[in-house]
Design an enzyme around this catalytic site. Structure first.
Site, PDB file in Angstrom:
ATOM      1  N   ASP A   1     -46.581  67.959 -29.832  1.00  0.00           N
ATOM      2  CA  ASP A   1     -46.508  69.389 -29.579  1.00  0.00           C
ATOM      3  C   ASP A   1     -47.128  70.082 -30.798  1.00  0.00           C
ATOM      4  O   ASP A   1     -47.719  69.419 -31.664  1.00  0.00           O
ATOM      5  CB  ASP A   1     -45.066  69.833 -29.262  1.00  0.00           C
ATOM      6  CG  ASP A   1     -44.140  69.823 -30.479  1.00  0.00           C
ATOM      7  OD1 ASP A   1     -44.565  69.343 -31.560  1.00  0.00           O
ATOM      8  OD2 ASP A   1     -42.993  70.278 -30.354  1.00  0.00           O
TER       9      ASP A   1
ATOM     10  N   ARG B   1     -32.736  36.208 -26.945  1.00  0.00           N
ATOM     11  CA  ARG B   1     -31.577  37.000 -26.501  1.00  0.00           C
ATOM     12  C   ARG B   1     -31.934  38.480 -26.327  1.00  0.00           C
ATOM     13  O   ARG B   1     -31.326  39.193 -25.525  1.00  0.00           O
ATOM     14  CB  ARG B   1     -30.395  36.829 -27.461  1.00  0.00           C
ATOM     15  CG  ARG B   1     -30.597  37.429 -28.841  1.00  0.00           C
ATOM     16  CD  ARG B   1     -29.440  37.084 -29.765  1.00  0.00           C
ATOM     17  NE  ARG B   1     -29.504  37.774 -31.035  1.00  0.00           N
ATOM     18  CZ  ARG B   1     -30.287  37.412 -32.064  1.00  0.00           C
ATOM     19  NH1 ARG B   1     -31.096  36.373 -31.938  1.00  0.00           N
ATOM     20  NH2 ARG B   1     -30.269  38.092 -33.191  1.00  0.00           N
ATOM     21  N   HIS B   2     -32.955  38.913 -27.082  1.00  0.00           N
ATOM     22  CA  HIS B   2     -33.354  40.319 -26.972  1.00  0.00           C
ATOM     23  C   HIS B   2     -34.039  40.587 -25.630  1.00  0.00           C
ATOM     24  O   HIS B   2     -33.917  41.683 -25.075  1.00  0.00           O
ATOM     25  CB  HIS B   2     -34.259  40.700 -28.145  1.00  0.00           C
ATOM     26  CG  HIS B   2     -33.608  40.450 -29.473  1.00  0.00           C
ATOM     27  ND1 HIS B   2     -32.457  41.098 -29.870  1.00  0.00           N
ATOM     28  CD2 HIS B   2     -33.905  39.564 -30.462  1.00  0.00           C
ATOM     29  CE1 HIS B   2     -32.082  40.645 -31.059  1.00  0.00           C
ATOM     30  NE2 HIS B   2     -32.949  39.707 -31.435  1.00  0.00           N
TER      31      HIS B   2
ATOM     32  N   HIS C   1     -36.386  43.806 -31.794  1.00  0.00           N
ATOM     33  CA  HIS C   1     -35.207  43.682 -30.932  1.00  0.00           C
ATOM     34  C   HIS C   1     -35.317  44.467 -29.624  1.00  0.00           C
ATOM     35  O   HIS C   1     -34.733  44.058 -28.626  1.00  0.00           O
ATOM     36  CB  HIS C   1     -33.952  44.174 -31.679  1.00  0.00           C
ATOM     37  CG  HIS C   1     -33.492  43.216 -32.743  1.00  0.00           C
ATOM     38  ND1 HIS C   1     -32.267  43.312 -33.357  1.00  0.00           N
ATOM     39  CD2 HIS C   1     -34.107  42.127 -33.305  1.00  0.00           C
ATOM     40  CE1 HIS C   1     -32.130  42.324 -34.254  1.00  0.00           C
ATOM     41  NE2 HIS C   1     -33.245  41.611 -34.245  1.00  0.00           N
TER      42      HIS C   1
ATOM     43  N   CYS D   1     -43.332  65.247 -32.560  1.00  0.00           N
ATOM     44  CA  CYS D   1     -42.919  66.653 -32.515  1.00  0.00           C
ATOM     45  C   CYS D   1     -42.197  66.960 -33.822  1.00  0.00           C
ATOM     46  O   CYS D   1     -42.296  66.182 -34.771  1.00  0.00           O
ATOM     47  CB  CYS D   1     -42.076  66.953 -31.274  1.00  0.00           C
ATOM     48  SG  CYS D   1     -40.466  66.148 -31.181  1.00  0.00           S
ATOM     49  N   GLY D   2     -41.492  68.084 -33.908  1.00  0.00           N
ATOM     50  CA  GLY D   2     -40.864  68.462 -35.165  1.00  0.00           C
ATOM     51  C   GLY D   2     -39.848  67.433 -35.639  1.00  0.00           C
ATOM     52  O   GLY D   2     -39.898  66.945 -36.768  1.00  0.00           O
ATOM     53  N   THR D   3     -38.904  67.098 -34.776  1.00  0.00           N
ATOM     54  CA  THR D   3     -37.848  66.139 -35.124  1.00  0.00           C
ATOM     55  C   THR D   3     -38.055  64.772 -34.480  1.00  0.00           C
ATOM     56  O   THR D   3     -37.358  63.822 -34.838  1.00  0.00           O
ATOM     57  CB  THR D   3     -36.487  66.653 -34.630  1.00  0.00           C
ATOM     58  OG1 THR D   3     -36.567  66.803 -33.196  1.00  0.00           O
ATOM     59  CG2 THR D   3     -36.117  67.983 -35.267  1.00  0.00           C
ATOM     60  N   GLY D   4     -38.922  64.688 -33.487  1.00  0.00           N
ATOM     61  CA  GLY D   4     -39.082  63.460 -32.697  1.00  0.00           C
ATOM     62  C   GLY D   4     -38.037  63.332 -31.603  1.00  0.00           C
ATOM     63  O   GLY D   4     -38.148  62.485 -30.714  1.00  0.00           O
TER      64      GLY D   4
ATOM     65  N   GLY E   1     -36.920  65.581 -29.138  1.00  0.00           N
ATOM     66  CA  GLY E   1     -37.299  66.024 -27.789  1.00  0.00           C
ATOM     67  C   GLY E   1     -38.254  65.054 -27.133  1.00  0.00           C
ATOM     68  O   GLY E   1     -38.106  64.710 -25.944  1.00  0.00           O
ATOM     69  N   MET E   2     -39.219  64.578 -27.910  1.00  0.00           N
ATOM     70  CA  MET E   2     -40.196  63.615 -27.377  1.00  0.00           C
ATOM     71  C   MET E   2     -39.492  62.347 -26.906  1.00  0.00           C
ATOM     72  O   MET E   2     -39.797  61.816 -25.829  1.00  0.00           O
ATOM     73  CB  MET E   2     -41.230  63.263 -28.449  1.00  0.00           C
ATOM     74  CG  MET E   2     -42.246  64.341 -28.732  1.00  0.00           C
ATOM     75  SD  MET E   2     -43.308  64.646 -27.300  1.00  0.00           S
ATOM     76  CE  MET E   2     -44.762  65.320 -28.109  1.00  0.00           C
TER      77      MET E   2
HETATM   78  C1  RB5 Z   1     -40.383  72.865 -31.394  1.00  0.00           C
HETATM   79  O1  RB5 Z   1     -39.969  74.052 -31.967  1.00  0.00           O
HETATM   80  C2  RB5 Z   1     -39.362  71.768 -31.647  1.00  0.00           C
HETATM   81  O2  RB5 Z   1     -38.194  72.046 -30.926  1.00  0.00           O
HETATM   82  C3  RB5 Z   1     -39.937  70.419 -31.272  1.00  0.00           C
HETATM   83  O3  RB5 Z   1     -41.047  70.158 -32.059  1.00  0.00           O
HETATM   84  C4  RB5 Z   1     -39.020  69.221 -31.448  1.00  0.00           C
HETATM   85  O4  RB5 Z   1     -38.462  69.172 -32.722  1.00  0.00           O
HETATM   86  C5  RB5 Z   1     -38.040  69.040 -30.353  1.00  0.00           C
HETATM   87  O5  RB5 Z   1     -37.249  68.096 -30.317  1.00  0.00           O
END
Ligand code: RB5
Length: 151
Positions: free
Chosen positions: A8, A132-133, A98, A65-68, A70-71
């Site tokens: 994003d 096992r994995h 694993h 994405c910002g935090t990873g 949402g993706m």
């Molecule tokens: C976008 O503002 C932010 O929410 C997105 O990059 C991500 O961090 C969502 O999980």
């Protein structure tokens, strides 16, 4: 390796850098967008690149994405996708050894460029251990089949 990649707006700069790195390492890269740092919605972008893996059009996918978060949440809705959100090399390695993760999700706002590159390298070059994995992955697939039915 054929690798689909998407981000994003928060991950756009990192995506451009990782694409160059993957190409220098002789991978075939499928850039699924976004195409600028203008605001867009991560589920749309996750669906495109992780969808390539789900449809067996790509070996792996990388989503940024910002935090990873949402993706990874969005990508794991797709059949056959095992998306792992990784913040360090160790989780990247274990996601392969694993969990046979076929999609890597990265947090552009939380880690340095250098760490992100190291995570990508570790993830691409670590093999699934099987054994096992593999049995446990089979159980994940059974959950998917029970919840979503046959393709
Ligand atoms: C976008 O503002 C932010 O929410 C997105 O990059 C991500 O961090 C969502 O999980």
């Amino acid at each position: 390796m054929k690798i689909a990649i998407s981000s994003d707006h928060r991950g756009y700069q990192a995506k451009q850098r990782i694409i160059k790195m993957l190409q220098n390492d002789e991978n075939e890269v499928d850039d699924c967008g976004c195409d600028s740092a203008e605001s867009c919605d991560y589920p749309d972008m996750a669906k495109i690149a992780a969808g390539r893996v789900s449809k067996h059009e790509s070996d792996r996918a990388i989503l940024i994405c910002g935090t990873g978060l949402g993706m990874s949440i969005a990508a794991n809705k797709l059949r056959g996708v095992r998306a792992a959100l990784c913040h360090d090399e160790l989780t990247a390695q274990f996601s392969r050894k694993h969990n046979n993760a076929n999609v890597l999700c990265l947090p552009a706002d939380l880690i340095s460029d250098q760490l992100m590159s190291s995570i990508v390298n570790s993830w691409l070059h670590t093999k699934f251990e099987g054994g096992r994995h593999a049995r446990r992955i089979g159980k994940i697939e059974a959950i998917e089949k029970e919840a979503c039915g046959d393709a």
